[in-house]
Design a protein around this motif. Structure first.
Motif, PDB file in Angstrom:
ATOM      1  N   PRO A 149     -36.725  -0.398   9.902  1.00 57.69           N
ATOM      2  CA  PRO A 149     -37.781   0.333  10.609  1.00 57.69           C
ATOM      3  C   PRO A 149     -36.931   1.910  10.974  1.00 57.69           C
ATOM      4  CG  PRO A 149     -38.060  -0.726  11.636  1.00 57.69           C
ATOM      5  CD  PRO A 149     -36.891  -1.133  10.480  1.00 57.69           C
ATOM      6  N   PHE A 150     -37.563   3.394  10.535  1.00 57.74           N
ATOM      7  CA  PHE A 150     -37.265   4.926  10.432  1.00 57.74           C
ATOM      8  C   PHE A 150     -38.936   5.438  10.963  1.00 57.74           C
ATOM      9  CE2 PHE A 150     -35.992   8.870  10.795  1.00 57.74           C
ATOM     10  CZ  PHE A 150     -34.902   9.508  11.726  1.00 57.74           C
ATOM     11  N   ARG A 151     -38.487   6.447  11.650  1.00 59.15           N
ATOM     12  CA  ARG A 151     -39.962   7.084  12.674  1.00 59.15           C
ATOM     13  C   ARG A 151     -38.994   8.388  11.944  1.00 59.15           C
ATOM     14  NH1 ARG A 151     -43.913   4.536  14.724  1.00 59.15           N
ATOM     15  NH2 ARG A 151     -45.320   6.819  14.028  1.00 59.15           N
ATOM     16  N   ILE A 152     -40.047   9.412  11.493  1.00 60.38           N
ATOM     17  CA  ILE A 152     -39.324  10.769  11.257  1.00 60.38           C
ATOM     18  C   ILE A 152     -40.601  11.509  12.358  1.00 60.38           C
ATOM     19  CG2 ILE A 152     -38.811  10.808   8.616  1.00 60.38           C
ATOM     20  CD1 ILE A 152     -41.427  11.832   7.733  1.00 60.38           C
ATOM     21  N   ASP A 153     -41.263  10.858  12.779  1.00 63.63           N
ATOM     22  CA  ASP A 153     -42.600  11.765  13.316  1.00 63.63           C
ATOM     23  C   ASP A 153     -43.734  10.828  14.387  1.00 63.63           C
ATOM     24  OD1 ASP A 153     -44.215  13.440  14.714  1.00 63.63           O
ATOM     25  OD2 ASP A 153     -45.559  13.824  13.435  1.00 63.63           O
ATOM     26  N   PRO A 154     -42.217  10.291  15.470  1.00 59.18           N
ATOM     27  CA  PRO A 154     -42.429   9.333  17.054  1.00 59.18           C
ATOM     28  C   PRO A 154     -44.182   9.898  17.473  1.00 59.18           C
ATOM     29  CG  PRO A 154     -40.519   9.406  16.588  1.00 59.18           C
ATOM     30  CD  PRO A 154     -41.004  10.865  15.972  1.00 59.18           C
ATOM     31  N   THR A 155     -45.100  11.458  17.475  1.00 60.48           N
ATOM     32  CA  THR A 155     -45.953  11.469  18.414  1.00 60.48           C
ATOM     33  C   THR A 155     -46.852  11.718  16.961  1.00 60.48           C
ATOM     34  OG1 THR A 155     -45.166  14.090  16.789  1.00 60.48           O
ATOM     35  CG2 THR A 155     -43.900  13.424  18.585  1.00 60.48           C
ATOM     36  N   THR A 156     -46.755  11.232  16.012  1.00 55.99           N
ATOM     37  CA  THR A 156     -48.141  10.526  14.711  1.00 55.99           C
ATOM     38  C   THR A 156     -49.104  10.121  15.781  1.00 55.99           C
ATOM     39  OG1 THR A 156     -46.159  11.060  12.551  1.00 55.99           O
ATOM     40  CG2 THR A 156     -48.715   9.971  12.773  1.00 55.99           C
ATOM     41  N   PRO A 157     -49.899  10.349  15.642  1.00 55.56           N
ATOM     42  CA  PRO A 157     -51.557   9.754  17.081  1.00 55.56           C
ATOM     43  C   PRO A 157     -51.203   8.293  15.923  1.00 55.56           C
ATOM     44  CG  PRO A 157     -51.949  11.479  15.538  1.00 55.56           C
ATOM     45  CD  PRO A 157     -50.622  11.802  15.659  1.00 55.56           C
ATOM     46  N   ASP A 158     -52.583   7.258  16.513  1.00 53.87           N
ATOM     47  CA  ASP A 158     -52.905   5.620  15.694  1.00 53.87           C
ATOM     48  C   ASP A 158     -53.766   6.581  15.314  1.00 53.87           C
ATOM     49  OD1 ASP A 158     -50.472   4.599  17.303  1.00 53.87           O
ATOM     50  OD2 ASP A 158     -51.847   4.193  19.144  1.00 53.87           O
ATOM     51  N   ALA A 159     -54.194   6.794  15.012  1.00 53.40           N
ATOM     52  CA  ALA A 159     -55.751   7.450  14.664  1.00 53.40           C
ATOM     53  C   ALA A 159     -54.673   8.413  13.661  1.00 53.40           C
ATOM     54  CB  ALA A 159     -57.255   7.853  14.701  1.00 53.40           C
ATOM     55  N   ALA A 160     -55.240   8.433  11.813  1.00 55.93           N
ATOM     56  CA  ALA A 160     -54.936   9.186  11.311  1.00 55.93           C
ATOM     57  C   ALA A 160     -54.809  10.928  11.330  1.00 55.93           C
ATOM     58  CB  ALA A 160     -54.663   8.773   9.856  1.00 55.93           C
ATOM     59  N   VAL A 161     -54.947  11.583  10.659  1.00 62.60           N
ATOM     60  CA  VAL A 161     -55.483  13.435  10.415  1.00 62.60           C
ATOM     61  C   VAL A 161     -55.524  13.751   9.157  1.00 62.60           C
ATOM     62  CG1 VAL A 161     -55.392  15.331  11.403  1.00 62.60           C
ATOM     63  CG2 VAL A 161     -54.698  13.820  13.504  1.00 62.60           C
ATOM     64  N   PRO A 162     -57.074  14.577   8.984  1.00 64.17           N
ATOM     65  CA  PRO A 162     -56.577  14.983   7.624  1.00 64.17           C
ATOM     66  C   PRO A 162     -54.929  15.156   7.224  1.00 64.17           C
ATOM     67  CG  PRO A 162     -58.299  14.991   8.278  1.00 64.17           C
ATOM     68  CD  PRO A 162     -57.883  14.214   9.094  1.00 64.17           C
ATOM     69  N   ALA A 163     -54.269  15.526   6.263  1.00 63.07           N
ATOM     70  CA  ALA A 163     -52.841  16.119   5.644  1.00 63.07           C
ATOM     71  C   ALA A 163     -53.591  17.278   6.442  1.00 63.07           C
ATOM     72  CB  ALA A 163     -52.488  15.685   4.893  1.00 63.07           C
ATOM     73  N   GLU A 164     -54.030  18.511   5.256  1.00 61.64           N
ATOM     74  CA  GLU A 164     -53.837  19.253   5.872  1.00 61.64           C
ATOM     75  C   GLU A 164     -54.351  20.556   7.073  1.00 61.64           C
ATOM     76  OE1 GLU A 164     -54.198  21.772   3.712  1.00 61.64           O
ATOM     77  OE2 GLU A 164     -53.532  20.469   1.753  1.00 61.64           O
ATOM     78  N   ALA A 165     -55.028  19.177   7.620  1.00 64.23           N
ATOM     79  CA  ALA A 165     -55.730  19.884   9.459  1.00 64.23           C
ATOM     80  C   ALA A 165     -53.797  19.823  10.058  1.00 64.23           C
ATOM     81  CB  ALA A 165     -57.017  19.079  10.256  1.00 64.23           C
ATOM     82  N   ALA A 166     -53.710  18.832   9.901  1.00 67.93           N
ATOM     83  CA  ALA A 166     -52.248  18.333  10.666  1.00 67.93           C
ATOM     84  C   ALA A 166     -51.416  19.702  10.746  1.00 67.93           C
ATOM     85  CB  ALA A 166     -51.476  16.806  10.058  1.00 67.93           C
ATOM     86  N   TRP A 167     -51.215  19.830   8.832  1.00 67.01           N
ATOM     87  CA  TRP A 167     -50.217  20.770   8.058  1.00 67.01           C
ATOM     88  C   TRP A 167     -50.484  22.244   9.181  1.00 67.01           C
ATOM     89  CZ3 TRP A 167     -50.729  18.997   2.789  1.00 67.01           C
ATOM     90  CH2 TRP A 167     -50.188  18.276   2.317  1.00 67.01           C
ATOM     91  N   ARG A 168     -51.999  22.591   9.543  1.00 65.80           N
ATOM     92  CA  ARG A 168     -51.714  23.775  10.654  1.00 65.80           C
ATOM     93  C   ARG A 168     -51.805  23.760  11.827  1.00 65.80           C
ATOM     94  NH1 ARG A 168     -56.864  22.875   7.360  1.00 65.80           N
ATOM     95  NH2 ARG A 168     -57.537  22.681   9.402  1.00 65.80           N
ATOM     96  N   ASP A 169     -51.251  22.091  12.223  1.00 64.85           N
ATOM     97  CA  ASP A 169     -51.055  22.412  13.689  1.00 64.85           C
ATOM     98  C   ASP A 169     -49.374  23.232  13.523  1.00 64.85           C
ATOM     99  OD1 ASP A 169     -49.467  21.426  15.746  1.00 64.85           O
ATOM    100  OD2 ASP A 169     -50.558  19.552  16.308  1.00 64.85           O
ATOM    101  N   PRO A 170     -49.161  24.388  14.857  1.00 62.98           N
ATOM    102  CA  PRO A 170     -48.121  24.605  15.156  1.00 62.98           C
ATOM    103  C   PRO A 170     -47.133  23.782  15.542  1.00 62.98           C
ATOM    104  CG  PRO A 170     -49.553  25.867  15.956  1.00 62.98           C
ATOM    105  CD  PRO A 170     -50.600  24.585  15.727  1.00 62.98           C
TER     106      PRO A 170
END
Length: 334
Positions: free
Chosen positions: A41-62
């Motif tokens: 295992p490797f985590r590229i984004d350890p801050t990812t929330p447990d509940a998934a977020v739609p990718a399009e919305a996530a990509w708008r996060d600064p």
């Protein structure tokens, strides 16, 4: 030959790297090498929330946008996604549709459980099915129902039940720390013995790397060090690495098995005291160091640490006595 792949299953380069590794393993130079792949295992984004977020919305996060820009300097996140999609298509991984910013923790657990219950071949197929679900089918792999379906397609129908028990959680968390201690910083990173190849390199480059390892240019042990190095020594090196990286709590986690197995070892006890000191657990550091100095009165470094711990506890007179003794034994501590 044991081939470690340290990778995050939500990293597009990991899926591309899997295809390229499979092509590399077909190289005639590797015939008879007995290659065994282990997904770690490797985590590229350890801050990812447990509940998934739609990718399009996530990509708008600064914050997400900034992280993606660091992954591909000079490219916008959209340009980078388009680039990965084109390269994936060239590797036969089309269509390519990522729909979720999803935590990969349970997926990593599933991979460890698959290996434990069915060996490397089953683990490799589970990795394929999980990444296919995320990258090609647009599914949410943080959802255990999705993981259960992927496991079933791979021939591991018991995966869902094991996930629900919490199995594999401790192993994954420890392996993440071990990867950090070993300097794994890129997904994917291929490791054979004490040699590493970072990134989803072309198949020829991977084949050259593996052929060199198979021919003896590298120990092939996959242990992050010499084949003859005792496991206890290797683990203590990982603890030291995490302390240098200012992760004393992670270091303490990796130290626990040594504390249980070798409670009287002075090197293990020194490392324990350092973990406590650097994580501001000063009362525990004090107690550990008092015992250490009593058992090894000529240990100038232990006295130095005890003196500094006493200083931080506001016990300056006691601290001064220990620091004088440490400096008398080892002048550079003055």
């Amino acid at each position: 030959m044991r081939i470690e792949i340290w990778a995050d299953v939500v990293c597009g380069w990991a899926y591309i790297g899997k295809r390229r590794l499979e092509q590399a393993l077909a190289d005639p130079r590797l015939a008879g090498a007995g290659a065994e792949v282990d997904w770690l295992p490797f985590r590229i984004d350890p801050t990812t929330p447990d509940a998934a977020v739609p990718a399009e919305a996530a990509w708008r996060d600064p914050l997400v946008d900034a992280a993606l820009r660091r992954c591909a300097p000079g490219l916008s996140p959209q340009e980078n996604r388009q680039r990965i999609s084109r390269i994936a298509a060239d590797e036969g991984l089309a269509p390519w549709r990522v729909a979720w910013r999803a935590s990969s923790h349970d997926a990593h657990r599933l991979l460890r459980l698959a290996r434990a219950h069915g060996g490397p071949a089953l683990q490799h197929e589970v990795a394929e099915q999980v990444m296919r679900a995320h990258f090609r089918d647009g599914e949410d792999i943080s959802d255990r129902r999705c993981l259960a379906a992927a496991a079933a397609r791979a021939g591991f129908p018991g995966g869902r039940e094991l996930l629900d028990t919490g199995a594999g959680d401790r192993e994954v968390r420890e392996l993440l720390l071990i990867g950090k201690a070993r300097g794994i910083a890129t997904s994917p990173t291929i490791v054979v013995g004490d040699r590493a190849l970072a990134g989803a390199q072309p198949p020829g480059v991977i084949a050259d790397f593996l052929a060199a390892a198979a021919s003896g240019d590298g120990d092939g042990s996959g242990g992050g060090g010499s084949r003859r190095e005792p496991a206890e020594v290797r683990r203590l090196r990982w603890v030291e690495s995490l302390l240098r990286q200012r992760d004393p709590l992670g270091a303490l986690t990796l130290l626990r098995p040594l504390l249980d197995a070798h409670p009287g070892d002075l090197n293990v006890r020194r490392a324990e005291a350092r973990c406590y000191f650097h994580s501001a657990q000063l009362a525990r550091a004090h107690d550990a160091l008092v015992r250490l100095v009593a058992d090894a009165p000529d240990d100038s470094y232990a006295r130095l640490m005890l003196g500094r711990t006493l200083q931080r506890l506001g016990r300056d007179d006691e601290a001064a006595a220990q620091l004088r003794l440490a400096a008398a034994m080892t002048p550079e501590y003055a």
